[in-house]
Write an enzyme that holds these catalytic residues in place. Sequence first.
Site, mmCIF file in Angstrom:
data_model
loop_
_atom_site.group_PDB
_atom_site.id
_atom_site.type_symbol
_atom_site.label_atom_id
_atom_site.label_comp_id
_atom_site.label_asym_id
_atom_site.label_seq_id
_atom_site.Cartn_x
_atom_site.Cartn_y
_atom_site.Cartn_z
ATOM 1 N N SER A 94 0.812 -1.210 0.000
ATOM 2 C CA SER A 94 0.000 0.000 0.000
ATOM 3 C C SER A 94 0.852 1.270 0.000
ATOM 4 O O SER A 94 1.479 1.593 -1.004
ATOM 5 C CB SER A 94 -0.946 -0.030 1.205
ATOM 6 O OG SER A 94 -1.942 0.952 1.079
ATOM 7 N N LYS A 135 -13.175 8.205 -6.709
ATOM 8 C CA LYS A 135 -12.406 9.447 -6.667
ATOM 9 C C LYS A 135 -11.065 9.245 -5.967
ATOM 10 O O LYS A 135 -10.018 9.706 -6.436
ATOM 11 C CB LYS A 135 -13.203 10.538 -5.943
ATOM 12 C CG LYS A 135 -14.355 11.113 -6.746
ATOM 13 C CD LYS A 135 -15.043 12.216 -5.957
ATOM 14 C CE LYS A 135 -16.179 12.836 -6.761
ATOM 15 N NZ LYS A 135 -16.866 13.910 -6.011
#
Length: 431
Positions: A94, A135
């Site tokens: 990540s 988004k």
Amino acid sequence: MRKLIFLLFFASVPNFADNFVYVIKVEGTINPATAEYISSSIKKATEEGAECLVIELDTPGGLLESTRSIVKSILSAEIPIVVFVYPSGARAGSAGVFITLSAHIAVMAPGTNIGAAHPVGIGGMGDTSKVMEQKITNDAAAFVRTIAEKRNRNVKWAEKAVRESISSTETEALKDSVIDLIAKDLNDLLDKIDGRKVKIDSGEKILRTKDAKVKFVEMNWREKLLALISDPNIAYILLLLGIYGILFELYNPGAIFPGVIGAICLILAFYSLQALPINYAGLALIILGIILLLLEIKIVSHGLLTIGGAISLLLGSIMLINSPFELMQISLTVIITAVALTVLFFLFAIGMALKAQRRKPTTGKEALVGEKGIALTKFKPASNGWATGQVRVHGEIWKAMSQDVINPNEEIVVQGIEGLTLKVAKSDKQK
């Protein structure tokens, strides 16, 4: 003449014996404390003229804002930054993907992996909506593409790591141009990057790291404190202590100490929680649970409020932090221990309150009932049928009345109080 030329030649050769590199270790989740640690280390290494800064990285991920801060520090660094995914078994997951790709030189140790950078919806009210998730994903994808393009790394792989959560081993990452090389340990790394040209903002720099001194940089006390209170378990404990302190201050105005400690703990807890994915429903359940336990002290509910408070506190504690990362979750052991101690404390407080209610008064006129004393005068019959006189009880002289015939110096026992007059009887009659 030859001797002079010989000396001048060696004087012109750069002395690499004093070269040194800075090394920092970043383990666990990426949070504001990590960002400050990396930023301050880059600044320190730059000021002291280090050849480069090596970041030994092992992280499952973390906060995107903290990651942006770290990447910004690395991209604007005036010395080469080397990110080394180390040791074997470590990962750059990540947030670690962004940090590794932003390095001037990206290195992985054998048995490590990198990838799975898809942003996870960790909003306070649970999973984010699909629109918001899209988004966030698009923003993260654009961010990672920018980093990969600046460092001439595999842009397609970087975007797939964000959008499709792909992950690669060290050999796959090297083959796909995600990293620059593989090194088994720090010494191997320093040997392999020696002589390598690195482009920084001020121009190109040739690294001289072979046989360079290694300086490990630890977190300072402030960074350690921030890292400590950023731990979800510590944040949870601070939150409970803060709520306890404030509620006890409200319950006993003027106590001061609980309110002061509670306020400090709450402020520290809010600092920690703003860096964690908070579920506000869980927070509300925790507050409700403690309020129910407090009400049990004042309201006789035969244990219903205690049971409801314990269940509310337990569920709220489990729900408080919503994160897929184990290191960002509250330990179940800590939760159970905290809930058990809280319930036991309130049960103890309830028991003490009930005991106090049943206890015989120890102050005031009511405390004289049942006490023994001495008659000071002979009790004379009055018009109301009672005999009156004076007695001494607890060293005090009282007017008294009795239905018994009492002579001076006889022991009496107080049976009641009427105004400022004691109702007494002979002590032997009580027996």
